[in-house]
Scaffold this motif. Structure first.
Motif, PDB file in Angstrom:
ATOM      1  N   PHE A  83     -31.471  21.844 -65.248  1.00 50.16           N
ATOM      2  CA  PHE A  83     -31.775  22.141 -63.850  1.00 50.16           C
ATOM      3  C   PHE A  83     -33.205  21.709 -63.526  1.00 50.16           C
ATOM      4  O   PHE A  83     -34.066  21.709 -64.398  1.00 50.16           O
ATOM      5  CB  PHE A  83     -31.612  23.637 -63.562  1.00 50.16           C
ATOM      6  CG  PHE A  83     -30.212  24.135 -63.754  1.00 50.16           C
ATOM      7  CD1 PHE A  83     -29.211  23.811 -62.847  1.00 50.16           C
ATOM      8  CD2 PHE A  83     -29.885  24.918 -64.849  1.00 50.16           C
ATOM      9  CE1 PHE A  83     -27.917  24.265 -63.025  1.00 50.16           C
ATOM     10  CE2 PHE A  83     -28.593  25.372 -65.031  1.00 50.16           C
ATOM     11  CZ  PHE A  83     -27.598  25.047 -64.121  1.00 50.16           C
ATOM     12  N   ASN A  84     -33.422  21.405 -62.258  1.00 56.33           N
ATOM     13  CA  ASN A  84     -34.736  20.966 -61.807  1.00 56.33           C
ATOM     14  C   ASN A  84     -35.682  22.161 -61.691  1.00 56.33           C
ATOM     15  O   ASN A  84     -35.482  23.046 -60.856  1.00 56.33           O
ATOM     16  CB  ASN A  84     -34.604  20.272 -60.436  1.00 56.33           C
ATOM     17  CG  ASN A  84     -35.892  19.605 -60.007  1.00 56.33           C
ATOM     18  OD1 ASN A  84     -36.915  19.721 -60.675  1.00 56.33           O
ATOM     19  ND2 ASN A  84     -35.839  18.895 -58.899  1.00 56.33           N
ATOM     20  N   ASN A 123     -30.793  16.170 -65.754  1.00 57.91           N
ATOM     21  CA  ASN A 123     -29.500  16.303 -65.097  1.00 57.91           C
ATOM     22  C   ASN A 123     -29.668  16.281 -63.576  1.00 57.91           C
ATOM     23  O   ASN A 123     -28.821  16.775 -62.850  1.00 57.91           O
ATOM     24  CB  ASN A 123     -28.815  17.612 -65.540  1.00 57.91           C
ATOM     25  CG  ASN A 123     -27.363  17.669 -65.132  1.00 57.91           C
ATOM     26  OD1 ASN A 123     -26.634  16.699 -65.252  1.00 57.91           O
ATOM     27  ND2 ASN A 123     -26.926  18.813 -64.613  1.00 57.91           N
ATOM     28  N   TYR A 124     -30.758  15.720 -63.110  1.00 56.50           N
ATOM     29  CA  TYR A 124     -31.028  15.617 -61.679  1.00 56.50           C
ATOM     30  C   TYR A 124     -31.854  14.360 -61.433  1.00 56.50           C
ATOM     31  O   TYR A 124     -32.521  13.850 -62.337  1.00 56.50           O
ATOM     32  CB  TYR A 124     -31.785  16.849 -61.164  1.00 56.50           C
ATOM     33  CG  TYR A 124     -33.059  17.160 -61.918  1.00 56.50           C
ATOM     34  CD1 TYR A 124     -34.281  16.597 -61.545  1.00 56.50           C
ATOM     35  CD2 TYR A 124     -33.043  18.009 -63.021  1.00 56.50           C
ATOM     36  CE1 TYR A 124     -35.452  16.880 -62.234  1.00 56.50           C
ATOM     37  CE2 TYR A 124     -34.208  18.293 -63.724  1.00 56.50           C
ATOM     38  CZ  TYR A 124     -35.403  17.735 -63.331  1.00 56.50           C
ATOM     39  OH  TYR A 124     -36.565  18.000 -64.022  1.00 56.50           O
ATOM     40  N   SER A 125     -31.799  13.849 -60.220  1.00 60.63           N
ATOM     41  CA  SER A 125     -32.589  12.671 -59.862  1.00 60.63           C
ATOM     42  C   SER A 125     -34.029  13.092 -59.632  1.00 60.63           C
ATOM     43  O   SER A 125     -34.293  14.139 -59.043  1.00 60.63           O
ATOM     44  CB  SER A 125     -32.024  12.010 -58.608  1.00 60.63           C
ATOM     45  OG  SER A 125     -30.746  11.462 -58.877  1.00 60.63           O
ATOM     46  N   GLU A 157     -32.333   9.712 -66.223  1.00 60.10           N
ATOM     47  CA  GLU A 157     -31.772  10.472 -65.103  1.00 60.10           C
ATOM     48  C   GLU A 157     -30.262  10.255 -65.032  1.00 60.10           C
ATOM     49  O   GLU A 157     -29.789   9.235 -64.553  1.00 60.10           O
ATOM     50  CB  GLU A 157     -32.448  10.049 -63.807  1.00 60.10           C
ATOM     51  CG  GLU A 157     -33.954  10.261 -63.809  1.00 60.10           C
ATOM     52  CD  GLU A 157     -34.630   9.661 -62.595  1.00 60.10           C
ATOM     53  OE1 GLU A 157     -34.529  10.246 -61.506  1.00 60.10           O
ATOM     54  OE2 GLU A 157     -35.253   8.581 -62.752  1.00 60.10           O
ATOM     55  N   PRO A 159     -27.777  11.533 -63.156  1.00 56.79           N
ATOM     56  CA  PRO A 159     -27.062  11.295 -61.896  1.00 56.79           C
ATOM     57  C   PRO A 159     -27.092   9.832 -61.447  1.00 56.79           C
ATOM     58  O   PRO A 159     -26.244   9.417 -60.659  1.00 56.79           O
ATOM     59  CB  PRO A 159     -27.812  12.191 -60.894  1.00 56.79           C
ATOM     60  CG  PRO A 159     -28.399  13.270 -61.722  1.00 56.79           C
ATOM     61  CD  PRO A 159     -28.797  12.594 -63.006  1.00 56.79           C
TER      62      PRO A 159
END
Length: 291
Positions: A83-84, A123-125, A157, A159
Motif C-alpha cells: 500500500f502507498n 503495488n501502486y503507481s 511499479e 500497476p
C-alpha cells in the motif's frame, strides 16, 4: 487445494525470497532486475537478515525487508510495499541513508563505504512515467556525469505492467513481476520455461498457502497492512477536508473585508457596515484606523 496467498504481502514475500533455503530465488530475481539496468550478474549473495520465526506480524513496527551483501561488499535492500504510505521518495532516501551510513563504525574511514542499492517493489503507481522499472543514480544535471556510483535506487511499479502482458519466453524481470502480481496458474508453465528458479518460488508459495500457521500469520499481517492503509487514507482525507474548510473561511473573511473597505470609502455608518459585512463594529473601527 487451498487458495493461493498473495506473494505481495511483505511477510509472505520475505518467506519466499528472504530465507536461506531460497537464496537462489533471490539471486535470480536480483540478476533479472540488474540485467534490465545493464549491470553484470551477481554470482553470490549473503543474506544479512534472513527470515526467522521472529519475523512475524505480531511486531507491528517491523519492516519485513530483505538485506543482502554481494561478493564485492555492496549492500542491497529489497522491500515490498503493498500500500502507498506516501512520501515514497523521502522514505526511500531515509532507509537508503541508514543502510549506507550504518556500514561505518566510529573512527572508520569514509573510503570503507560500499555501494548501496535499494529496490522498491510497489503495488501502486508512483512516478510520472509509463515504465514499470525506473532506476536512479546521482548524476550532474547537464552533462550526466556521475558524482559517485554509491547510490542506486530501483522502483518496480506493478500497476504499470499491462494486465495483458504475457510471459516473456526468453525470460526476464517481467516474468517475476507477473508471478508477484498474481497471474493465473495456467501461465506458470510459460513463466518458468526460461526462468527455472521461478518454479521454486511458486512451489514455496503453494506450500505456504496450504500451511495453517503460515496462513494465520499472513492474515494477521494482511489485516495490519489494510488497517494501516485505512488510517493513512483517513488522515489524508481529514487533512484535505480541514484545508478546504479553512480555504472557505479564508475566502469568506477576504470577501467581508473587501465589502467593509468599499463601504468605509463611501462613508457608510459603521453599524450598517457591520450588518452588511458580518464583521464586528470593533473590527471595522480597527480597519478604518489602518486605512
Amino acid at each position: 487445494m487451498a487458495e493461493l496467498l498473495d506473494p505481495r504481502n511483505d511477510f509472505l514475500f520475505k518467506r519466499i525470497f528472504g530465507s536461506e533455503e531460497n537464496r537462489d530465488v533471490l539471486l535470480a530475481f536480483l540478476n533479472r532486475t540488474f540485467a534490465e539496468a545493464g549491470k553484470p550478474p551477481l554470482t553470490e549473495i549473503i543474506l544479512l537478515n534472513p527470515y526467522t520465526d521472529k519475523d512475524t506480524p505480531r511486531d507491528k513496527q517491523s519492516i519485513l525487508d530483505i538485506r543482502a551483501r554481494t561478493a564485492e561488499g555492496e549492500l542491497i535492500n529489497v522491500e515490498m510495499q503493498l500500500f502507498n504510505k506516501y512520501d515514497t521518495e523521502k522514505r526511500t532516501m531515509f532507509y537508503w541513508s541508514k543502510l549506507y551510513s550504518g556500514q561505518l563504525q566510529e573512527g572508520q574511514s569514509y573510503k570503507l563505504l560500499k555501494k548501496c542499492v535499494t529496490i522498491n517493489i510497489l503495488n501502486y503507481s508512483f512516478l510520472p512515467n509509463d515504465q514499470y522499472h525506473s532506476v536512479f543514480h546521482l548524476r550532474e544535471e547537464r552533462s550526466g556525469i556521475p558524482l559517485i556510483d554509491d547510490i542506486e535506487l530501483h522502483f518496480l511499479e506493478q500497476p504499470k505492467l499491462d494486465d495483458r502482458a504475457v510471459p516473456v519466453e526468453h525470460g526476464g524481470l517481467v516474468n517475476w513481476l507477473l508471478f508477484l502480481k498474481g497471474t493465473h496458474k495456467f501461465n506458470w508453465e510459460v513463466l518458468t520455461m526460461n526462468e527455472p528458479v521461478l518454479k521454486k518460488a511458486m512451489t514455496t508459495l503453494e506450500f505456504l498457502s496450504q500451511d495453517a500457521e503460515a496462513r494465520r500469520l499472513y492474515e494477521d499481517r494482511q489485516k495490519f497492512l489494510h488497517d494501516e492503509a485505512s488510517m493513512i487514507e483517513g488522515a489524508l482525507a481529514e487533512g484535505e477536508a480541514r484545508g478546504e474548510a479553512r480555504g472557505v473561511l479564508q475566502g469568506e473573511q477576504k470577501k467581508a473585508l473587501e465589502v467593509a473597505l468599499k463601504l468605509l470609502a463611501l462613508g457608510v455608518d459603521i453599524s450598517i457596515i457591520a450588518e452588511a459585512s458580518g464583521l464586528s463594529e470593533a473590527e471595522i473601527i480597527a480597519l478604518k484606523k489602518q486605512g
